[in-house]
Design a protein around this motif. Structure first.
Motif, PDB file in Angstrom:
ATOM      1  N   SER A  48       0.818  -1.203   0.000  1.00  0.00           N
ATOM      2  CA  SER A  48       0.000   0.000   0.000  1.00  0.00           C
ATOM      3  C   SER A  48       0.858   1.263   0.000  1.00  0.00           C
ATOM      4  N   ALA A  49       2.015   1.222   0.678  1.00  0.00           N
ATOM      5  CA  ALA A  49       2.909   2.372   0.666  1.00  0.00           C
ATOM      6  C   ALA A  49       3.432   2.640  -0.746  1.00  0.00           C
ATOM      7  N   ILE A  50       3.830   1.582  -1.441  1.00  0.00           N
ATOM      8  CA  ILE A  50       4.335   1.734  -2.814  1.00  0.00           C
ATOM      9  C   ILE A  50       3.200   2.143  -3.749  1.00  0.00           C
ATOM     10  N   LEU A  51       2.038   1.581  -3.542  1.00  0.00           N
ATOM     11  CA  LEU A  51       0.890   1.911  -4.377  1.00  0.00           C
ATOM     12  C   LEU A  51       0.487   3.369  -4.205  1.00  0.00           C
ATOM     13  N   GLU A  52       0.555   3.877  -2.989  1.00  0.00           N
ATOM     14  CA  GLU A  52       0.266   5.284  -2.730  1.00  0.00           C
ATOM     15  C   GLU A  52       1.185   6.195  -3.532  1.00  0.00           C
ATOM     16  N   ASP A  53       2.473   5.888  -3.484  1.00  0.00           N
ATOM     17  CA  ASP A  53       3.449   6.703  -4.199  1.00  0.00           C
ATOM     18  C   ASP A  53       3.183   6.689  -5.704  1.00  0.00           C
ATOM     19  N   PHE A  54       2.892   5.502  -6.223  1.00  0.00           N
ATOM     20  CA  PHE A  54       2.645   5.374  -7.659  1.00  0.00           C
ATOM     21  C   PHE A  54       1.384   6.140  -8.054  1.00  0.00           C
ATOM     22  N   ALA A  55       0.336   6.042  -7.246  1.00  0.00           N
ATOM     23  CA  ALA A  55      -0.918   6.732  -7.546  1.00  0.00           C
ATOM     24  C   ALA A  55      -0.758   8.245  -7.466  1.00  0.00           C
ATOM     25  N   GLU A  56       0.106   8.714  -6.570  1.00  0.00           N
ATOM     26  CA  GLU A  56       0.367  10.151  -6.480  1.00  0.00           C
ATOM     27  C   GLU A  56       1.006  10.654  -7.776  1.00  0.00           C
ATOM     28  N   GLN A  57       1.917   9.860  -8.330  1.00  0.00           N
ATOM     29  CA  GLN A  57       2.617  10.258  -9.549  1.00  0.00           C
ATOM     30  C   GLN A  57       1.747  10.078 -10.793  1.00  0.00           C
ATOM     31  N   HIS A  58       0.722   9.228 -10.688  1.00  0.00           N
ATOM     32  CA  HIS A  58      -0.149   8.929 -11.828  1.00  0.00           C
ATOM     33  C   HIS A  58      -1.603   9.062 -11.369  1.00  0.00           C
ATOM     34  N   PRO A  59      -2.123  10.278 -11.314  1.00  0.00           N
ATOM     35  CA  PRO A  59      -3.446  10.519 -10.725  1.00  0.00           C
ATOM     36  C   PRO A  59      -4.599   9.884 -11.487  1.00  0.00           C
ATOM     37  N   ASP A  60      -4.387   9.444 -12.726  1.00  0.00           N
ATOM     38  CA  ASP A  60      -5.455   8.775 -13.465  1.00  0.00           C
ATOM     39  C   ASP A  60      -5.494   7.270 -13.213  1.00  0.00           C
ATOM     40  N   VAL A  61      -4.566   6.788 -12.386  1.00  0.00           N
ATOM     41  CA  VAL A  61      -4.589   5.386 -11.973  1.00  0.00           C
ATOM     42  C   VAL A  61      -5.480   5.258 -10.744  1.00  0.00           C
ATOM     43  N   ASP A  62      -6.354   4.258 -10.756  1.00  0.00           N
ATOM     44  CA  ASP A  62      -7.326   4.051  -9.677  1.00  0.00           C
ATOM     45  C   ASP A  62      -6.953   2.791  -8.886  1.00  0.00           C
ATOM     46  N   PRO A  63      -6.238   2.949  -7.744  1.00  0.00           N
ATOM     47  CA  PRO A  63      -5.783   1.768  -6.993  1.00  0.00           C
ATOM     48  C   PRO A  63      -6.802   1.292  -5.969  1.00  0.00           C
ATOM     49  N   ASP A  64      -6.866  -0.003  -5.768  1.00  0.00           N
ATOM     50  CA  ASP A  64      -7.781  -0.608  -4.815  1.00  0.00           C
ATOM     51  C   ASP A  64      -7.057  -1.788  -4.168  1.00  0.00           C
ATOM     52  N   ILE A  65      -6.924  -1.778  -2.827  1.00  0.00           N
ATOM     53  CA  ILE A  65      -6.155  -2.816  -2.135  1.00  0.00           C
ATOM     54  C   ILE A  65      -6.914  -3.283  -0.910  1.00  0.00           C
ATOM     55  N   SER A  66      -6.856  -4.580  -0.643  1.00  0.00           N
ATOM     56  CA  SER A  66      -7.569  -5.145   0.501  1.00  0.00           C
ATOM     57  C   SER A  66      -6.729  -6.206   1.183  1.00  0.00           C
ATOM     58  N   GLN A  67      -7.056  -6.448   2.459  1.00  0.00           N
ATOM     59  CA  GLN A  67      -6.406  -7.486   3.261  1.00  0.00           C
ATOM     60  C   GLN A  67      -7.368  -8.667   3.383  1.00  0.00           C
ATOM     61  N   THR A  68      -7.076  -9.737   2.676  1.00  0.00           N
ATOM     62  CA  THR A  68      -7.938 -10.922   2.692  1.00  0.00           C
ATOM     63  C   THR A  68      -7.209 -12.155   3.202  1.00  0.00           C
ATOM     64  N   GLY A  69      -5.924 -12.001   3.548  1.00  0.00           N
ATOM     65  CA  GLY A  69      -5.077 -13.149   3.834  1.00  0.00           C
ATOM     66  C   GLY A  69      -4.542 -13.735   2.542  1.00  0.00           C
ATOM     67  N   SER A  70      -3.366 -14.329   2.619  1.00  0.00           N
ATOM     68  CA  SER A  70      -2.749 -14.912   1.418  1.00  0.00           C
ATOM     69  C   SER A  70      -3.675 -15.925   0.762  1.00  0.00           C
ATOM     70  N   GLY A  71      -4.143 -16.896   1.551  1.00  0.00           N
ATOM     71  CA  GLY A  71      -5.001 -17.935   1.012  1.00  0.00           C
ATOM     72  C   GLY A  71      -6.355 -17.422   0.573  1.00  0.00           C
ATOM     73  N   GLY A  72      -6.935 -16.511   1.369  1.00  0.00           N
ATOM     74  CA  GLY A  72      -8.212 -15.930   0.992  1.00  0.00           C
ATOM     75  C   GLY A  72      -8.119 -15.157  -0.313  1.00  0.00           C
ATOM     76  N   GLY A  73      -7.000 -14.471  -0.499  1.00  0.00           N
ATOM     77  CA  GLY A  73      -6.797 -13.732  -1.734  1.00  0.00           C
ATOM     78  C   GLY A  73      -6.668 -14.643  -2.934  1.00  0.00           C
ATOM     79  N   PHE A  74      -5.860 -15.707  -2.788  1.00  0.00           N
ATOM     80  CA  PHE A  74      -5.696 -16.651  -3.894  1.00  0.00           C
ATOM     81  C   PHE A  74      -7.023 -17.321  -4.253  1.00  0.00           C
ATOM     82  N   SER A  75      -7.704 -17.882  -3.262  1.00  0.00           N
ATOM     83  CA  SER A  75      -8.864 -18.726  -3.548  1.00  0.00           C
ATOM     84  C   SER A  75     -10.099 -17.930  -3.934  1.00  0.00           C
ATOM     85  N   ASN A  76     -10.283 -16.758  -3.359  1.00  0.00           N
ATOM     86  CA  ASN A  76     -11.529 -16.019  -3.570  1.00  0.00           C
ATOM     87  C   ASN A  76     -11.439 -14.932  -4.637  1.00  0.00           C
ATOM     88  N   TYR A  77     -10.233 -14.489  -4.942  1.00  0.00           N
ATOM     89  CA  TYR A  77     -10.103 -13.341  -5.843  1.00  0.00           C
ATOM     90  C   TYR A  77      -9.115 -13.579  -6.982  1.00  0.00           C
TER      91      TYR A  77
END
Length: 338
Positions: A70-99
């Motif tokens: 999220s820290a790196i994504l924030e920096d990138f989004a600041e430099q590229h304001p037309d980029v729309d970032p979305d980040i969530s905490q689902t757990g490693s396994g929850g992220g793999f299996s559900n998303y």
């Protein structure tokens, strides 16, 4: 789409937010507040800082990797304001299996390597990916700062607290500990940290169900900080951001107690709880220019000591590792966009 947090580049800086949280006695961490950031000594994601990239970036997965990503994504989004970032905490396994493995996210963060059943699920859904090393972590065991009767645990003692037939009171762990009930706060079973902890501490003995389980590591920090006889475990960044509200235990794996910190994690001395952290971009997503540029930016930032170590609290990648990861990424981008 996973429950998520959109990152707004018009907030306060990471350093300001961390200072404010510490001053208020709150349990916060980098990346959980809206903020801007300093891109450090890496590139800007496009080479010219023009901000011409546009499109969404959807990321789920590990709560351990979350503060770094999220820290790196924030920096990138600041430099590229037309980029729309979305980040969530689902757990490693929850992220793999559900998303991720069903094609709903562009990246999955993980605090352990992808598992065979997850590889199979990705294959069933034609989701191809590469594995990128993000940083090195010291999985940290914390207790309440008022617990002046404990400074360290052996691996065997730690296992006795967390295994499936766990002890109930502290004096069952060690005779000179108080006769008080243990209150446990730990990772949910969809978490890569949960998997790693079982494999490297309890083994075949499994994990107790008698604990407060969550994907939110700051909730573990809050729980331990609020109970004198509590214990919890999570990535080092969550202790690094809350050193006055928590007490980190030294761990003895046979050669004497070792403190969790960046130096012992980097050297491997903090064994067996030092570990690699990962992110997995999908090949299809790397076919989109704004996502390919973000992936490059992420790899560039993995050696940024001010950000990775100073702001977040993980061990940065070596230059050699970064070069290897960048070559892997460039090969994947060439394939995806070819």
């Amino acid at each position: 789409m996973a429950p998520s947090q959109n990152l707004d580049a018009e907030g306060i800086t990471r350093r300001q937010s961390l200072a404010a949280l510490a001053g208020a006695g709150a349990l916060g961490l980098a990346g959980c507040t809206q903020s801007t950031g300093n891109g450090g000594d890496g590139g800007d994601g496009s080479g010219d800082g023009s901000g011409s990239l546009s499109g969404s970036i959807n990321i789920a997965g590990s709560s351990t990797v979350f503060p770094l990503m999220s820290a790196i994504l924030e920096d990138f989004a600041e430099q590229h304001p037309d980029v729309d970032p979305d980040i969530s905490q689902t757990g490693s396994g929850g992220g793999f299996s559900n998303y991720f493995c069903v094609g709903e996210t562009d990246f999955n963060n993980a605090s352990r390597p992808i598992q065979p059943e997850e590889e199979e699920l990705c294959g069933e859904n034609d989701v191809e990916y590469i594995e990128l090393v993000a940083a090195t972590d010291a999985l940290t065991i914390v207790v309440n700062p008022e617990a002046d009767w404990i400074d360290s645990l052996t691996i065997e003692e730690l296992a006795s607290i967390w295994r499936s037939d766990a002890v109930e009171t502290w004096d069952e762990v060690r005779d000179d500990f108080p006769n008080e009930e243990i209150e446990r706060f730990g990772a949910a079973d969809t978490s890569g940290t949960y998997d790693y902890f079982i494999e490297n501490v309890m083994g075949d003995e499994g994990h107790t169900d008698d604990y407060s389980a969550t994907e939110k590591d700051n909730a573990i920090a809050e729980g331990v900080a609020g109970s004198e006889y509590a214990i919890g475990y999570f990535g080092f960044a969550y202790y690094f951001q809350n050193p006055d509200q928590l007490k980190a235990l030294e761990i003895d794996s046979g050669d004497g107690p070792v403190e969790p910190n960046l130096e012992t994690a980097a050297s491997g001395e903090y064994s067996p709880l030092s570990r690699s952290l990962f992110t997995y971009p999908s090949m299809e997503s790397l076919g989109e220019e704004h996502i390919a540029e973000f992936a490059r930016y992420f790899v560039e930032q993995t050696t940024n000591e001010d950000l990775v170590a100073g702001d977040v609290g993980y061990v940065p990648a070596t230059e050699e590792t970064q070069e290897e990861q960048m070559q892997k990424l460039e090969d994947a981008i060439e394939e995806a966009q070819g």
